[in-house]
Design a protein around this motif. Structure first.
Motif, PDB file in Angstrom:
ATOM      1  N   PRO A 147      45.693  35.898  39.757  1.00  0.00           N
ATOM      2  CA  PRO A 147      46.353  34.724  40.345  1.00  0.00           C
ATOM      3  C   PRO A 147      47.149  33.900  39.339  1.00  0.00           C
ATOM      4  CG  PRO A 147      44.144  34.942  41.230  1.00  0.00           C
ATOM      5  CD  PRO A 147      44.266  35.942  40.121  1.00  0.00           C
TER       6      PRO A 147
ATOM      7  N   ALA B  41      50.224  35.973  38.485  1.00  0.00           N
ATOM      8  CA  ALA B  41      51.107  36.017  39.653  1.00  0.00           C
ATOM      9  C   ALA B  41      51.837  34.693  39.847  1.00  0.00           C
ATOM     10  CB  ALA B  41      50.298  36.367  40.900  1.00  0.00           C
ATOM     11  N   PHE B  42      51.154  33.585  39.581  1.00  0.00           N
ATOM     12  CA  PHE B  42      51.809  32.282  39.745  1.00  0.00           C
ATOM     13  C   PHE B  42      53.004  32.157  38.820  1.00  0.00           C
ATOM     14  CE2 PHE B  42      52.307  27.931  38.150  1.00  0.00           C
ATOM     15  CZ  PHE B  42      52.642  27.284  39.331  1.00  0.00           C
TER      16      PHE B  42
ATOM     17  N   ILE C  61      49.851  37.206  50.066  1.00  0.00           N
ATOM     18  CA  ILE C  61      49.345  36.135  49.206  1.00  0.00           C
ATOM     19  C   ILE C  61      48.374  35.247  49.974  1.00  0.00           C
ATOM     20  CG2 ILE C  61      49.978  34.059  47.912  1.00  0.00           C
ATOM     21  CD1 ILE C  61      52.589  35.450  47.182  1.00  0.00           C
TER      22      ILE C  61
ATOM     23  N   VAL D  76      44.350  35.073  48.984  1.00  0.00           N
ATOM     24  CA  VAL D  76      43.733  33.808  48.602  1.00  0.00           C
ATOM     25  C   VAL D  76      42.661  33.411  49.626  1.00  0.00           C
ATOM     26  CG1 VAL D  76      44.130  31.340  48.262  1.00  0.00           C
ATOM     27  CG2 VAL D  76      45.727  33.004  47.313  1.00  0.00           C
TER      28      VAL D  76
END
Length: 385
Positions: free
Chosen positions: A151, A154-155, A181, A185
């Motif tokens: 995460p 990826a951000f 996404i 999440v």
């Protein structure tokens, strides 16, 4: 010696019984599963007749008379075979899907930067596949990289604005990328939070129990649309003056909260199915509460509710399409948005786009369902004699 008492003795050997019918061959499988009784045979014949009636027309519309290539709706006005149809349109307009495919995958993400979501997808698959294979070692490290490391990476890759990457605002995100996404999440957050809520609902501490029960019942009592509206409108009210929060992050919070409430009830069902003796046995070993839950109770409870957990995941994956009401366009939303494109507007465009979106959703949901069945068989400890 009284021979009357020996009358039951068989004077000759029993004739050998015929070998059981094989179920490994195709004919054996059909005989056992489709033609076992007259009722089964009648239903099978009815189903076959229905397929014979429906399939030719469906195959003809979906594939034979479909328009596969083109740059606008004019390519969908003639059939592949048989000339122009009476209504002037061909079968499925797959040229529309082909022309808009990248938009369906990435939304309005800049063309030159689409290597970034592709790289994130490759990293996701590389970390997900090993954790799904039970025999591979180092599951803890793999899970840490998947649920914590990925995460963060990826951000920065998707949003940019750092390390020399162009900043891409979340309103430009869309398509399957947003669906995945939100689902990832929601799944990653709902399972641990749902476990804590389920334990809190069974807690002997009144305050903890009341808080968890209130949270679960309130969230489960309203539709996801309401939760998304609340996250979109009310969440900024809890922030300090001058602070703001991205719309996409609001959607993530809303989806995670909604899924956690449902997951809590699924996990609670598993906890209630554990015999009381398991709790007492763990206590007799001198284990602390969290040791008892982590080592004895929770592994058994989660194994019992694998179908319920996966069912919640599948429902969450499909419910992500509701984020379009707050301005985010997932796969279904971006497909519907293109129905009004004057370049492709036609009577066959909407149904073709919806079939494509439905197939993608089915593909992911079917994959989760099959993996759930695999894990049930792998974790099955019942000895079958």
């Amino acid at each position: 010696m009284n021979t009357k008492n020996l009358a039951y003795v068989r004077p000759e050997m029993i004739a050998p019984a015929p070998a059981p019918l094989s179920t490994r061959s195709a004919s054996g499988w059909i005989r056992i599963n489709l033609l076992a009784t007259p009722k089964d045979a009648a239903l099978t014949i009815l189903a076959v007749a229905l397929l014979v009636w429906l399939l030719p027309g469906m195959i003809n519309w979906l594939f034979v008379q479909a328009a596969w290539f083109g740059t606008d709706r004019s390519f969908c006005t003639t059939a592949v075979q048989g000339g122009i149809k009476p209504n002037g349109w061909s079968g499925a307009c797959w040229a529309f899907v082909g022309d808009r495919f990248q938009q369906f995958m990435f939304g309005r993400y800049p063309l030159d930067e689409r290597w970034r979501p592709v790289l994130v997808a490759i990293l996701f698959i590389a970390l997900l596949v090993p954790i799904l294979m039970p025999k591979l070692p180092r599951k803890g490290l793999n899970a840490l990289l998947l649920f914590v490391g990925l995460p963060i990476v990826a951000f920065f890759l998707l949003h940019g604005g750092a390390f020399g990457l162009q900043k891409v605002e979340t309103p430009l995100w869309g398509g399957l990328m947003v669906t995945l996404i939100l689902s990832f999440v929601g799944i990653a957050v709902s399972l641990p939070v749902g476990i804590l809520l389920a334990l809190g609902r069974r807690s002997t501490m009144p305050v903890i129990r009341v808080i968890c029960v209130t949270f679960i019942e309130v969230i489960r009592g309203v539709p996801l649309i309401t939760v998304l509206f609340m996250a979109n409108v009310m969440l900024p009210l809890f922030l300090p003056t001058g602070w703001t929060i991205d719309n996409f992050l609001r959607a993530l919070v809303g989806v995670a909260i909604f899924a956690s409430a449902y997951m809590a009830e699924v996990v609670r069902g598993g906890l209630q199915a554990i015999p009381k003796g398991q709790f007492e046995g763990a206590d007799s070993l001198g284990l602390s509460y969290w040791q008892k839950i982590r080592l004895i109770i929770m592994p058994q409870a989660l194994k019992l509710v694998i179908p319920g957990i996966v069912n919640t995941f599948i429902g969450l994956f499909k419910d992500t399409s509701l984020v379009s009401i707050i301005g985010m366009f997932d796969l279904l939303g971006i497909v519907q948005l293109n129905f009004t494109d004057t370049t492709w507007i036609s009577p066959v465009t909407p149904i073709t786009g919806l079939i494509f979106a439905g197939f993608i959703f089915w593909l992911f949901c079917f994959g989760m369902s099959r993996y759930s069945a695999f894990m049930e068989r792998h974790l099955d400890t019942n000895l079958k004699r």
